[in-house]
Design a protein around this motif. Structure first.
Motif, mmCIF file in Angstrom:
data_model
loop_
_atom_site.group_PDB
_atom_site.id
_atom_site.type_symbol
_atom_site.label_atom_id
_atom_site.label_comp_id
_atom_site.label_asym_id
_atom_site.label_seq_id
_atom_site.Cartn_x
_atom_site.Cartn_y
_atom_site.Cartn_z
ATOM 1 N N PHE A 7 0.835 -1.156 -0.083
ATOM 2 C CA PHE A 7 -0.044 0.032 0.035
ATOM 3 C C PHE A 7 0.949 1.265 0.081
ATOM 4 N N ILE A 8 1.893 1.226 0.827
ATOM 5 C CA ILE A 8 2.767 2.462 0.659
ATOM 6 C C ILE A 8 3.385 2.351 -0.624
ATOM 7 N N ALA A 9 3.881 1.432 -1.320
ATOM 8 C CA ALA A 9 4.372 1.674 -2.735
ATOM 9 C C ALA A 9 3.260 1.996 -3.535
ATOM 10 N N LEU A 10 2.093 1.712 -3.615
ATOM 11 C CA LEU A 10 1.023 2.137 -4.630
ATOM 12 C C LEU A 10 0.803 3.549 -4.106
ATOM 13 N N ALA A 15 0.836 9.194 -5.892
ATOM 14 C CA ALA A 15 1.059 10.619 -5.967
ATOM 15 C C ALA A 15 2.069 11.113 -6.776
ATOM 16 N N PHE A 16 3.202 10.388 -7.135
ATOM 17 C CA PHE A 16 4.048 10.483 -8.277
ATOM 18 C C PHE A 16 3.333 10.897 -9.545
ATOM 19 N N ILE A 18 0.067 11.844 -9.927
ATOM 20 C CA ILE A 18 -0.735 13.005 -9.771
ATOM 21 C C ILE A 18 0.153 14.183 -9.803
ATOM 22 N N LYS A 19 1.258 14.152 -9.097
ATOM 23 C CA LYS A 19 2.337 15.272 -9.062
ATOM 24 C C LYS A 19 2.892 15.658 -10.412
ATOM 25 N N LYS A 20 3.193 14.517 -11.518
ATOM 26 C CA LYS A 20 3.640 14.895 -12.568
ATOM 27 C C LYS A 20 2.548 15.426 -13.316
ATOM 28 N N PHE A 21 1.269 15.276 -13.458
ATOM 29 C CA PHE A 21 0.516 15.744 -14.242
ATOM 30 C C PHE A 21 0.080 17.201 -13.880
ATOM 31 N N PHE A 22 -0.227 17.183 -12.658
ATOM 32 C CA PHE A 22 -0.725 18.507 -12.199
ATOM 33 C C PHE A 22 0.796 19.545 -12.473
ATOM 34 N N TRP A 23 1.889 19.254 -12.076
ATOM 35 C CA TRP A 23 3.143 19.944 -12.517
ATOM 36 C C TRP A 23 3.098 20.264 -13.986
ATOM 37 N N LYS A 24 2.770 19.642 -14.693
ATOM 38 C CA LYS A 24 2.954 19.736 -16.077
ATOM 39 C C LYS A 24 1.779 20.790 -16.588
ATOM 40 N N LYS A 25 0.481 20.658 -15.906
ATOM 41 C CA LYS A 25 -0.499 21.577 -16.372
ATOM 42 C C LYS A 25 -0.166 22.922 -15.794
ATOM 43 N N LYS A 26 0.180 22.957 -14.523
ATOM 44 C CA LYS A 26 0.925 24.378 -14.138
ATOM 45 C C LYS A 26 1.801 24.964 -14.952
#
Length: 41
Positions: A7-10, A15-16, A18-26
């Motif tokens: 579960f920690i790995a998932l 999170a990685f 989601i962060k990648k897509f949000f950072w790219k859009k921003k």
């Protein structure tokens, strides 16, 4: 114990992604505001 580690790995993977897509859009919105040749219009 293995379930907890799985579960920690998932969580890190999700999170990685989601962060990648949000950072790219921003970043693309910032680029459109400052650059004329961003290609998003």
């Amino acid at each position: 114990m293995q379930e907890i580690l799985a579960f920690i790995a998932l969580g890190f993977a999700v999170a990685f992604i989601i962060k990648k897509f949000f950072w790219k859009k921003k970043k693309s919105k910032k680029g459109c505001g400052t650059d004329d040749d961003c290609g998003c219009h």
